[in-house]
Design a protein around this motif. Structure first.
Motif, PDB file in Angstrom:
ATOM      1  N   VAL A  92      -2.797 -11.562  -3.318  1.00 34.05           N
ATOM      2  CA  VAL A  92      -2.414 -11.675  -2.117  1.00 34.05           C
ATOM      3  C   VAL A  92      -3.321 -10.860  -0.959  1.00 34.05           C
ATOM      4  CG1 VAL A  92      -0.681 -10.544  -0.488  1.00 34.05           C
ATOM      5  CG2 VAL A  92       0.040 -11.887  -2.593  1.00 34.05           C
ATOM      6  N   ILE A  93      -3.761  -9.673  -1.706  1.00 36.70           N
ATOM      7  CA  ILE A  93      -4.880  -8.893  -0.737  1.00 36.70           C
ATOM      8  C   ILE A  93      -6.188  -9.704  -0.601  1.00 36.70           C
ATOM      9  CG2 ILE A  93      -6.377  -6.862  -0.798  1.00 36.70           C
ATOM     10  CD1 ILE A  93      -3.849  -5.398  -1.888  1.00 36.70           C
ATOM     11  N   MET A  94      -6.580 -10.350  -1.513  1.00 37.27           N
ATOM     12  CA  MET A  94      -7.976 -11.065  -1.405  1.00 37.27           C
ATOM     13  C   MET A  94      -7.730 -12.333  -0.574  1.00 37.27           C
ATOM     14  SD  MET A  94      -9.926  -9.094  -2.779  1.00 37.27           S
ATOM     15  CE  MET A  94     -11.175  -9.817  -2.639  1.00 37.27           C
ATOM     16  N   ARG A 142      -7.495  -6.787   3.225  1.00 32.88           N
ATOM     17  CA  ARG A 142      -8.781  -6.599   2.459  1.00 32.88           C
ATOM     18  C   ARG A 142      -9.285  -5.328   3.256  1.00 32.88           C
ATOM     19  NH1 ARG A 142      -9.787 -12.055   2.345  1.00 32.88           N
ATOM     20  NH2 ARG A 142     -11.475 -11.892   3.821  1.00 32.88           N
ATOM     21  N   GLU A 143      -9.130  -5.329   4.561  1.00 29.02           N
ATOM     22  CA  GLU A 143      -9.856  -4.261   5.408  1.00 29.02           C
ATOM     23  C   GLU A 143      -8.855  -2.737   4.916  1.00 29.02           C
ATOM     24  OE1 GLU A 143     -10.497  -2.926   9.937  1.00 29.02           O
ATOM     25  OE2 GLU A 143      -9.586  -4.885   9.561  1.00 29.02           O
ATOM     26  N   ARG A 144      -7.516  -3.133   4.854  1.00 27.64           N
ATOM     27  CA  ARG A 144      -6.725  -2.025   4.642  1.00 27.64           C
ATOM     28  C   ARG A 144      -6.918  -1.449   3.176  1.00 27.64           C
ATOM     29  NH1 ARG A 144      -1.759  -0.680   7.115  1.00 27.64           N
ATOM     30  NH2 ARG A 144      -0.900   1.138   6.282  1.00 27.64           N
ATOM     31  N   GLU A 145      -7.365  -2.248   2.314  1.00 30.61           N
ATOM     32  CA  GLU A 145      -7.683  -1.774   0.883  1.00 30.61           C
ATOM     33  C   GLU A 145      -8.835  -0.891   1.140  1.00 30.61           C
ATOM     34  OE1 GLU A 145      -7.445  -2.616  -3.464  1.00 30.61           O
ATOM     35  OE2 GLU A 145      -5.994  -1.990  -1.884  1.00 30.61           O
ATOM     36  N   PHE A 150       0.838  -1.126  -0.150  1.00 30.85           N
ATOM     37  CA  PHE A 150      -0.085  -0.198  -0.029  1.00 30.85           C
ATOM     38  C   PHE A 150       0.830   1.251  -0.085  1.00 30.85           C
ATOM     39  CE2 PHE A 150      -2.760  -3.348   1.903  1.00 30.85           C
ATOM     40  CZ  PHE A 150      -3.648  -3.240   1.245  1.00 30.85           C
ATOM     41  N   GLY A 151       2.148   1.196  -0.058  1.00 32.89           N
ATOM     42  CA  GLY A 151       2.799   2.441  -0.055  1.00 32.89           C
ATOM     43  C   GLY A 151       2.586   3.345  -1.275  1.00 32.89           C
ATOM     44  N   ALA A 169     -11.448   4.172   0.669  1.00 32.99           N
ATOM     45  CA  ALA A 169     -12.545   5.192   1.460  1.00 32.99           C
ATOM     46  C   ALA A 169     -11.764   6.639   1.443  1.00 32.99           C
ATOM     47  CB  ALA A 169     -13.012   4.841   2.719  1.00 32.99           C
ATOM     48  N   SER A 170     -10.468   6.482   1.908  1.00 30.52           N
ATOM     49  CA  SER A 170      -9.730   7.830   1.741  1.00 30.52           C
ATOM     50  C   SER A 170      -9.608   8.370   0.312  1.00 30.52           C
ATOM     51  CB  SER A 170      -8.324   7.627   2.146  1.00 30.52           C
ATOM     52  OG  SER A 170      -7.217   8.562   2.043  1.00 30.52           O
TER      53      SER A 170
END
Length: 188
Positions: free
Chosen positions: A107-109, A115-118, A56-57, A123-124
């Motif tokens: 990896v995210i899924m 998934r929460e971080r995504e 997420f960087g 939202a941001s």
């Protein structure tokens, strides 16, 4: 450690993705990522606060690109047209990145935490887009609705793109998603 090699950040990203894919996010440590990249753990932490940030960087840079692009669209454009143009422009950032994006998405899924971080990052991004639309004179709730719709279009188009072979561009999928949204809104 051997002699210095360039692109430490890129090497860390690829090493992390490879390890997350092989072992899982939770089972991979920053030290293992650094070792796979041929770097020290200290170097890892110079580039990233934690192992999640490897994935997420670039979110802040992407958000800035979205806002800058939206700000640069003609002021006379309708909100949805401005967002469609923005999405089309942003898709260029993903050219030649299909395999990386596909691997990152897998990896995210596979991780509830990721998934929460995504979702938090999306939202941001939505908030930033709504604020930009308000600066362009779009009133509420139209600004927030347009921003949320743009995020939905991006998310759906992106997921369709990474699930495909990569022969078609992200822009193709985003255009299709915008067209579908317009058809739904028109009651078609």
């Amino acid at each position: 450690m051997g002699r210095w090699e360039p692109n430490a950040r890129g090497r860390l990203e690829q090493a992390a993705l490879d390890l997350f894919s092989e072992r899982g996010f939770e089972q991979t440590t920053a030290a293992q990522i650094a070792e796979r990249a041929g770097l020290t753990e200290r170097t890892f932490f110079r580039h990233y606060a934690d192992k999640r940030e490897v994935l997420f960087g670039n979110a802040h840079a992407l958000e800035e690109a979205f806002v800058e692009t939206l700000s640069g669209t003609p002021g006379t454009a309708a909100p949805l047209d401005a967002m469609a143009s923005t999405l089309e422009t942003i898709a260029a950032y993903f050219l030649e990145r299909h395999e990386f994006a596909r691997q990152r998405q897998a990896v995210i899924m596979a991780s509830a935490e990721l998934r929460e971080r995504e979702l938090i990052k999306l939202a941001s991004l939505s908030s930033a887009l709504a604020a930009t639309l308000r600066l362009r004179g779009v009133r509420e709730p139209a600004a927030s609705l347009t921003a949320e719709a743009a995020i939905a279009v991006f998310k759906v188009g992106f997921e369709r793109w990474v699930s495909e072979s990569g022969e078609r561009t992200l822009a193709d999928f985003l255009r299709e998603s915008v067209d579908e949204l317009r058809a739904v809104a028109a009651g078609e």
